[in-house]
Design an enzyme around this catalytic site. Structure first.
Site, PDB file in Angstrom:
ATOM      1  N   ASP A 113      49.489  -5.753  59.743  1.00 39.18           N
ATOM      2  CA  ASP A 113      49.207  -4.214  59.611  1.00 39.18           C
ATOM      3  C   ASP A 113      48.317  -4.135  57.840  1.00 39.18           C
ATOM      4  OD1 ASP A 113      49.776  -2.938  62.330  1.00 39.18           O
ATOM      5  OD2 ASP A 113      51.493  -5.106  61.614  1.00 39.18           O
ATOM      6  N   ASN A 164      53.756  -6.610  58.220  1.00 44.33           N
ATOM      7  CA  ASN A 164      53.907  -7.391  59.599  1.00 44.33           C
ATOM      8  C   ASN A 164      55.227  -6.897  60.642  1.00 44.33           C
ATOM      9  OD1 ASN A 164      51.869  -7.715  61.837  1.00 44.33           O
ATOM     10  ND2 ASN A 164      53.315  -9.981  62.342  1.00 44.33           N
TER      11      ASN A 164
HETATM   12  O1  MRU Z   1      53.166  -1.487  66.078  1.00 40.43           O
HETATM   13  P1  MRU Z   1      51.408  -1.862  66.453  1.00 40.43           P
HETATM   14  O2  MRU Z   1      52.184  -2.316  68.192  1.00 40.43           O
HETATM   15  O3  MRU Z   1      50.568  -0.964  66.316  1.00 40.43           O
HETATM   16  O4  MRU Z   1      51.973  -3.384  65.583  1.00 40.43           O
HETATM   17  C1  MRU Z   1      50.803  -3.602  65.233  1.00 40.43           C
HETATM   18  C2  MRU Z   1      50.672  -5.157  65.851  1.00 40.43           C
HETATM   19  O5  MRU Z   1      50.616  -4.990  66.571  1.00 40.43           O
HETATM   20  C3  MRU Z   1      51.558  -6.338  64.896  1.00 40.43           C
HETATM   21  O6  MRU Z   1      52.078  -6.269  63.359  1.00 40.43           O
HETATM   22  C4  MRU Z   1      50.283  -7.266  64.715  1.00 40.43           C
HETATM   23  O7  MRU Z   1      50.778  -8.697  64.495  1.00 40.43           O
HETATM   24  C5  MRU Z   1      49.504  -6.840  63.453  1.00 40.43           C
HETATM   25  S1  MRU Z   1      48.010  -6.119  63.884  1.00 40.43           S
HETATM   26  C6  MRU Z   1      47.225  -6.671  64.612  1.00 40.43           C
END
Ligand code: MRU
Length: 374
Positions: free
Chosen positions: A252, A262
């Protein structure tokens, strides 16, 4: 990617009404495929905050389209009033979720583009539309390239194993549902599967919101990729027993030095991978780098969400989606949504420009234009 054989992106303009942005409301997956119309900045902000859409790239793309909606609905009396409304909308969108840097990046890109376009209000609205589409198209294309760059890693393991399935563990959902198309962690997996390389994915369920069990499992299934859902704590055992060839996750926000934020639990997977000599890769488009910061643990804001997400669990019961209480009703719960994996535990970063070491020099080798930006 395909849903019941039909190609979808995760966000698009309604074909017969370009004032409406359409998304897949991911809260209902995997049990229902629901499309939601967004026509106000408030609705876009709610969709991000309440996770109708989620995942770094898709949050950014949604914010991009949110700024287009802001432009459509802003007062048109003067350029100043118009830009003030846009800046307010930008602040409203940025406040929805703190960790994924793509959100801020997309809002700032829109504001800069609209400001630079000058001209009358119609020209500014056109610019907002083109910029939203460019952000979405770029996200999809960058994810496709991440797949091409990550593919040789899987090919090499497949050759070493004499064509036996390559076992890849992933955490959360960094698939196409988290982006506009292809995904990041999943892009090399789809690329390998599409070329006939046998792969099998261990899908961490990813409590508390179960993005792995609900979303990654669903999208891999739709694309025909063999996979197995596991409880969050299984990975270490599988690694000790030679059942994981590599780990690929998304991120993220990644610092210019390669620290990776992440979904909560990623750090523990990286530790287990290191202890077992298993490569741990992180896949990301450049929009997920935060070029301003160097120390992920101290500088990346970690979202804390409502405790009800930990205390309850949702699922299908007799044809209806139900939520049930797991914990004693009065037990407090904490809901940290992300953690930071230090760069030293990351084998490499798979980007749209290629693979690099998770270090400042490695990253700047691929993005030399960012050398001065900090
Ligand atoms: O809380 P979320 O579902 O928005 O979290 C993001 C994610 O899906 C993960 O952290 C992901 O591995 C990285 S963002 C593609």
């Amino acid at each position: 990617m395909n849903v019941h054989g039909k190609h979808y992106r995760t966000i698009w303009l309604k074909p017969d009404d370009p004032a409406v942005v359409q998304i897949i409301d991911q809260r209902h997956l995997p049990h229902r495929f629901v499309i939601e119309d967004l026509t106000t900045v408030e609705a876009v902000a709610r969709a991000i905050k309440d996770m109708h859409v989620r995942g770094a790239g898709l949050i950014g793309a949604t914010a991009g389209f949110g700024m287009y909606i802001a432009a459509l609905t802003a007062p048109r009396g003067s350029a100043d009033a118009f830009m003030t409304a846009l800046r307010q909308a930008g602040e409203q969108l940025k406040a929805t979720r703190p960790t994924a840097v793509n959100l801020e990046w997309a809002v700032n890109r829109q504001l800069q583009a609209i400001e630079a376009s000058g001209g009358d209000i119609e020209t500014r609205i056109e610019t907002a539309l083109h910029t939203a589409q460019a952000i979405a198209d770029e996200d999809a294309e960058f994810c496709r390239r991440i797949g091409e760059h990550g593919l040789p890693l899987i090919q090499a393991i497949s050759q070493r194993k004499g064509g036996e399935p390559v076992n890849i563990l992933t955490h959360c959902n960094a698939g196409w549902l988290a982006f506009v198309d292809y995904g990041t962690a999943t892009a090399p997996i789809y690329a390998a599967h599409d070329r006939g390389i046998p792969v099998h994915v261990w899908v961490d369920e990813t409590r508390p919101r179960n993005q792995g069990a609900r979303l990654t499992a669903w999208e891999l299934g739709q694309h025909g990729v063999p996979h197995t859902v596991i409880a969050d704590n299984v990975g270490g055992h599988l690694m000790q027993n030679g059942l994981v060839d590599m780990v690929i996750t998304g991120t993220d926000r990644t610092t210019r030095t390669g620290d990776v934020a992440n979904k909560i639990g990623t750090y523990l997977k990286a530790l287990a991978a290191r202890d077992n000599g298993i490569p741990f890769y992180v896949a990301l488009p450049s929009s997920s780098f935060d070029w301003q910061i160097r120390d992920g643990v101290r500088e990346i804001p970690i979202e804390q969400r409502d405790a009800t997400e930990v205390k309850h669990i949702r699922g299908l019961h007799e044809g209806e989606i139900k939520e049930v209480l797991l914990t004693p009703p009065d037990s407090p719960a904490a809901n940290y949504a992300f953690d930071v994996t230090p760069a030293r535990l990351v084998t490499g970063l798979i980007t749209e420009r290629g693979i690099c070491p998770a270090s400042e020099e490695g990253i700047l080798g691929l993005y030399p234009e960012k050398r001065e930006q900090q």
